[in-house]
Structure formats: C-alpha cells, structure tokens
Enzyme design. Structure first.
Site, PDB file in Angstrom:
ATOM      1  N   SER A  91       4.547   6.846  11.327  1.00 50.93           N
ATOM      2  CA  SER A  91       3.674   6.397  10.254  1.00 50.93           C
ATOM      3  C   SER A  91       4.247   6.756   8.892  1.00 50.93           C
ATOM      4  CB  SER A  91       2.296   7.026  10.405  1.00 50.93           C
ATOM      5  OG  SER A  91       2.343   8.361   9.967  1.00 50.93           O
ATOM      6  N   LYS A  92       3.685   6.136   7.902  1.00 54.04           N
ATOM      7  CA  LYS A  92       4.136   6.385   6.538  1.00 54.04           C
ATOM      8  C   LYS A  92       3.994   7.856   6.185  1.00 54.04           C
ATOM      9  CE  LYS A  92       3.106   1.824   4.754  1.00 54.04           C
ATOM     10  NZ  LYS A  92       2.426   1.027   3.744  1.00 54.04           N
ATOM     11  N   ARG A  93       2.968   8.443   6.719  1.00 51.28           N
ATOM     12  CA  ARG A  93       2.702   9.832   6.378  1.00 51.28           C
ATOM     13  C   ARG A  93       3.736  10.802   6.943  1.00 51.28           C
ATOM     14  NH1 ARG A  93      -1.670   7.168   6.911  1.00 51.28           N
ATOM     15  NH2 ARG A  93      -1.704   7.369   9.152  1.00 51.28           N
ATOM     16  N   ASP A  94       4.548  10.323   7.877  1.00 54.89           N
ATOM     17  CA  ASP A  94       5.534  11.224   8.461  1.00 54.89           C
ATOM     18  C   ASP A  94       6.576  11.688   7.455  1.00 54.89           C
ATOM     19  OD1 ASP A  94       4.536  11.460  11.052  1.00 54.89           O
ATOM     20  OD2 ASP A  94       5.254   9.468  11.536  1.00 54.89           O
TER      21      ASP A  94
ATOM     22  N   THR B 298       0.818  -1.209   0.000  1.00 62.35           N
ATOM     23  CA  THR B 298       0.000   0.000   0.000  1.00 62.35           C
ATOM     24  C   THR B 298       0.850   1.256   0.000  1.00 62.35           C
ATOM     25  OG1 THR B 298      -0.095  -0.112   2.400  1.00 62.35           O
ATOM     26  CG2 THR B 298      -1.921  -1.100   1.183  1.00 62.35           C
TER      27      THR B 298
END
Length: 513
Positions: free
Chosen positions: A265-268, A14
């Site tokens: 998180s990935k969003r970081d 993902t």
RNA sequence: GGCCCGUUCGUCUAUCGGUUAGGACAAAAGAUUUUCAUUCUUUAAAGAGGGGUUCGACUCCCCUACGGGCUACCA
C-alpha cells in the site's frame, strides 16, 4: 465486430502512484501496443475530499520517466475524447444518472448519514447484512418509498440527494474475466450502490462505466481489488443498453508486501527498505517524504522489466526485456492469478543487469552529478570521468552507488582499511615503498603495463611476494580493500598522484600502527 | 461475519493428465580473479491437507485449511 483496441489507466490523484499502479499502467500499455491500439490516461478525481495537490503531475512524470507513454489523455496531449479529467466532465454524468432514473433502474435517495448509520446499526443488531438493498430500500427515504409529490417537493427544495442503482433481485451475474475465466456473483450479495453523490459528482462506478463507454474502451485491465464491483459494472452496462460494446475485463493479481501480509500500500512508504514509488515524493500536508526508484539509483528500463515480471512471464527462459520486446511478448493469458510478493533481491539483480549494459557515456552523468555535489566537477576532464565509469561499472548495482565505489579516483584516501594494514604492513614495507616511488619517478610513460613492470621490479629487489603486498598497495592507493584492477587505477590517476599517495602512506601509516 | 479470488522450492515462476516437476533471484560449496565484483561449475530447496474422477493427477471436481480482496455519498 472488431473494434480498435483501446485501454486506459485511470488513477486517482490521491497521492503518489505506487508500483502496483505502475504495473497496471504498464500492462495496459503493453496490451495496447501489442494490439496496435490506444492507451489513454484518465484522471479519476471525483472524490474532492481526497484530492492531493501535485499527485497528478507526479503520476504523469512517473509514467514519462518509465517510458510508459499514453497515446492520449492528461499530460500526453488530449485526444478526441477530451477532457480526460473526470472533474471536468462533471456535467455529463448527471444526464446519465437521470437516464437511469427515467428507466426505473435507479432512484433518488434522501437518507442522511445518520439515517444510514441507524439502518446499519439496526440490521447489525439483528445479525443481518447491513446493506442498502432490495429489502432495506423499502424502509428508507427514497423515490421508491416517498410519494411523487414528496420527491418533487424535496428536489425543488434543493434537498440533498444521491442517486442509487436499483439492483435486480436474486440475479446471477456472470462475466468472463480475461485472466480468471468465468466469475459469477449473485445480486443478493450486492447493494444499491450510490451512482451520483450529493455533491454533484458521480461515484467511481458511474463515471468509470460512462467514460469507458464514451471513450470506446475495449478492455478494462485493472487491479483485483475491483473484482467485487465488476458485476455492478456489468449491470450498469446492461442498464444503459451498452452491453454490446461492454469492454472485456481483466483483473490483475495484487502486489503483496514482501513480509507476507496484505497488499502493498501507499502507506508502506520506506518502511520496507525499498521504494514503493517510482519517484521521490513529499506529502504536501504532512511533509512526510517517501523515496522513489529513480532517486534510489534504479534505471527506468530495469523498473519496467522487473515490474513486468511480477505477475507475468513470457513462458520462455528469457528474463531481460526492453519495452518493445515486452510489447511483443506480452499477453493477458500469461498473467498469473495469484498475488506476487515484491522481491528486493531480484529487483537489485535486474537493475544490476541494466547498469552493466549502460555505456560509459550513459553512466557518466550519474558520476558527474556526484562530482558536482562534492564540488569537484571542475577538476576532472570528461574523458577521465568516462574512464572511471568504465572501470567501476561492473561493481555497482545502482547508479547512485557509483560515487561510493569511485571517490578515490578523485580524492586521495584519508583513511586506510585497517584490517589490511594490520595484516600486511611490516618493517620491510617502507623500503619497498621508497623503491616503488623511485621506479615510478623514472617512468616516462605511466600505463598499467609500465606500472606493473616497475612494481614487479621493486618487489623482486626487496624480496617480497606479490601476495604479501598487492592488497596493501591497493589500500595505500585507494584506501579500500576491493576495486577494479589496481594498475589501471594507478595509470588513470597518473604518476604524480600515485607517487603522492605512496608518500602520504609512508608518513601516515607507520605512526598508526 | 458475508461474498469473491487465489494456493508449485524462502521469493518470482514453468508445467495447460503421463516430466528425474524446469528456470531465475537469494542461499551454500568449489574454480577463476593478486582483492572486491564478475564469470563458470555444483549443491540444497516445492505441488497446503483430505477426498473423488481417471489406466494415470501439480494439472479436472468437491471439502477443509490458509492467504488475499471487497463489504463507504473512497477509488
């Protein structure tokens, strides 16, 4: 009953794999090798809506870069349990879901998204936990409430349905986590999870349990975010009658954001000032780039080492470990229970240690590629590049810094450190520089010893002390105030170049003062 | 909100009932280095709070606080 140890890393494609995931993969790898077992890579791509092109290749490339090689699975050569991509295993999950229905351990549910929403609204309004469970299932449209004829009619009609697990009521589910010890949950708190989706794909829970069973997984080592669904998985093993081969569970502590709150998180992305991904990545939809450890100048061995120490330690004072050494030292009971914050400073230190251990030959390619970028790769010999590496190695923490610390070996300085010029330049300097040049001209052999002797001679003649001139000399030759031993630098760049730089300083600097 | 997991220096951690609570990173000071970096020496820095259990608790139990995770036809 001793089974061959088999563990798996099972990411979803993902997006780019973040370092928390890398650490999970690493611990699985270490555990497998420690016990002479197998480590497999399985791709859990059951959510087609979240599929990201390139993510799977990214995961494989990342693991390969780090040396975390799988013994079977996607990207590492299929083994006896192929396919290892769940989307390609789609057909087999339905049979397992049907088996559960036949046993009365699962049921069809026909509720629409709107109906589920209404149910949740209604329960919330009356201050009850909004979940599809032993109580609410009786009020919904499923094979428990609908007549057999109606259910069959709907199925034949091709109505959308999901298969839900029929959770036993008020049951205490206990299991012994390898890291946390005994953990217990009451099924009252759980809900009738969807096992099989209306699009014909299994959910994580079903696919995971079925595949772990079929692939003979003995230990499930995964992140703590899975702990709450572990009891469901235990119940599933029971429902299938696989309890005797149920894997042991080990839920790893999470990697936290350095600034305190929440898991990494990935969003970081790059927001934190350090990479959270192993490799550079560009989101195929938004084009948003994220930087990776590799491109930031980290060495794979260092990343492995520092990640291993986030949540585990050997119990000794040793901190530097190669991958084989980690395999030797690793054990699940030395994994800590609490989340770890990523420490950039420590990461840098780890990398520095590994950069220093690098041979000049191993470091050279990083400098060479910088030279290619600067268009200078034709102008310097391999031997010269190697010597620069040797001189500069201990100054850098990251491989990509090598150019910043060594460019003056290849390009004469265009600017000079102003503070040093301001402090050290005086009227007596030009005469000294002229003498230096004259002395250097006479040298047949231009080594750091002869350079130093010629330098000392000129100083004495001009009655200038070393402490008043050496740093200025450094700035004249390199442009900057710090660096490796100066006479070695001069010897390396050679007589002509050194003299040329002195001449350049002689003409340029006085006008700037 | 509910459930679950966790809580030792700023950070990663050692300690598995009896220690001056140890190490590493970062910080500070000093020495070495003509510079920077290195290296070396030193300093400062911690058991969330409250109850128990015990001769003795950082360690075991309970409560509270705080942190985190989960609570989807996502994994």
């Amino acid at each position: 009953m001793d089974r061959r140890v088999r563990v798996r890393f099972a990411p979803s494609p993902t997006g780019p794999l973040h370092i928390g995931g890398v650490r999970t993969a690493l611990y699985n790898y270490l555990f497998a090798h420690k016990h002479g077992g197998d480590f497999l890579l399985r791709i859990e791509d059951t959510d087609q809506t979240r599929f990201v092109p390139g993510a799977e290749a990214y995961i494989i490339e990342s693991l390969k870069w780090l040396g975390i090689e799988a013994s079977e699975g996607i990207g590492f050569g299929d083994g006896p349990h192929a396919p290892y991509r769940q989307s390609e295993r789609k057909a087999m999950y339905k049979d397992f879901a049907m088996q559960l229905i036949a046993n009365g351990q699962a049921y069809y549910a026909f509720d629409t998204a709107e109906e589920l929403e209404q149910m949740r609204e209604r329960l919330k309004a009356s201050n009850v936990d909004a979940k599809y469970d032993a109580i609410t299932r009786g009020t919904m449209k499923n094979s428990l409430t609908l007549s057999e004829d109606e259910v069959n009619r709907r199925l034949e009609n091709g109505d959308a349905y999901v298969v839900r697990f029929k959770l036993p009521r008020k049951e205490e589910v206990k299991f012994e986590d390898e890291i946390r010890g005994w953990v217990s949950f009451n099924t009252n708190q759980l809900d009738d999870k969807v096992l099989y989706k209306s699009d014909g794909m299994p959910t994580y829970h079903l696919a995971n349990v079925v595949d772990d069973y079929l692939m003979q997984i003995t230990h499930v080592i995964r992140g703590e975010e899975w702990l709450p669904s572990a009891p469901l998985h235990v119940l599933l093993y029971r429902a299938f009658g696989w309890e005797n081969v149920m894997p042991k569970f080990a839920h790893l502590p999470l990697l936290l954001k350095p600034e305190g709150n929440g898991k990494l998180s990935k969003r970081d992305g790059d927001r934190l000032g350090f990479p959270v991904f192993p490799l550079n990545w560009q989101d195929p939809f938004t084009q948003e780039p994220s930087s990776g450890y590799r491109e930031a100048g980290y060495l794979p061995e260092a990343v492995v080492n520092l990640l291993a120490f986030l949540g585990w330690n050997p119990g000794t004072q040793q901190e530097l470990f190669t991958l084989p050494e980690l395999v030797q030292a690793f054990s699940l009971d030395r994994v800590s229970k609490s989340g770890a914050k990523f420490d950039q400073n420590k990461a840098k230190w780890f990398n520095q240690q590994y950069v220093r251990k690098l041979s000049d030959e191993a470091l050279a390619p990083f400098l060479s590629s910088a030279l290619v970028n600067a268009g200078l790769n034709q102008d310097f010999s391999d031997d010269f590049v190697l010597k620069v590496c040797s001189l500069v190695k201990e100054k850098i923490s990251f491989t990509k810094e090598i150019w910043d610390y060594s460019n003056y070996f290849f390009i004469a300085p265009k600017t000079y450190d102003e503070q040093v010029i301001k402090k050290k330049w005086s009227d007596k300097i030009p005469a000294l520089l002229l003498d230096l040049i004259a002395n250097f001209e006479q040298l047949d052999s231009f080594t750091h010893e002869t350079v130093e002797a010629a330098y000392l001679q000129a100083l004495a003649k001009n009655e200038i002390l070393g402490k008043d001139f050496l740093q200025l000399f450094r700035v004249i030759v390199t442009g900057v105030a710090g660096g490796p031993p100066l006479f070695e630098i001069a010897a390396l760049i050679g007589k002509q170049e050194t003299i040329s730089r002195l001449n350049h300083a002689l003409t340029q600097i006085p006008s700037k003062i």
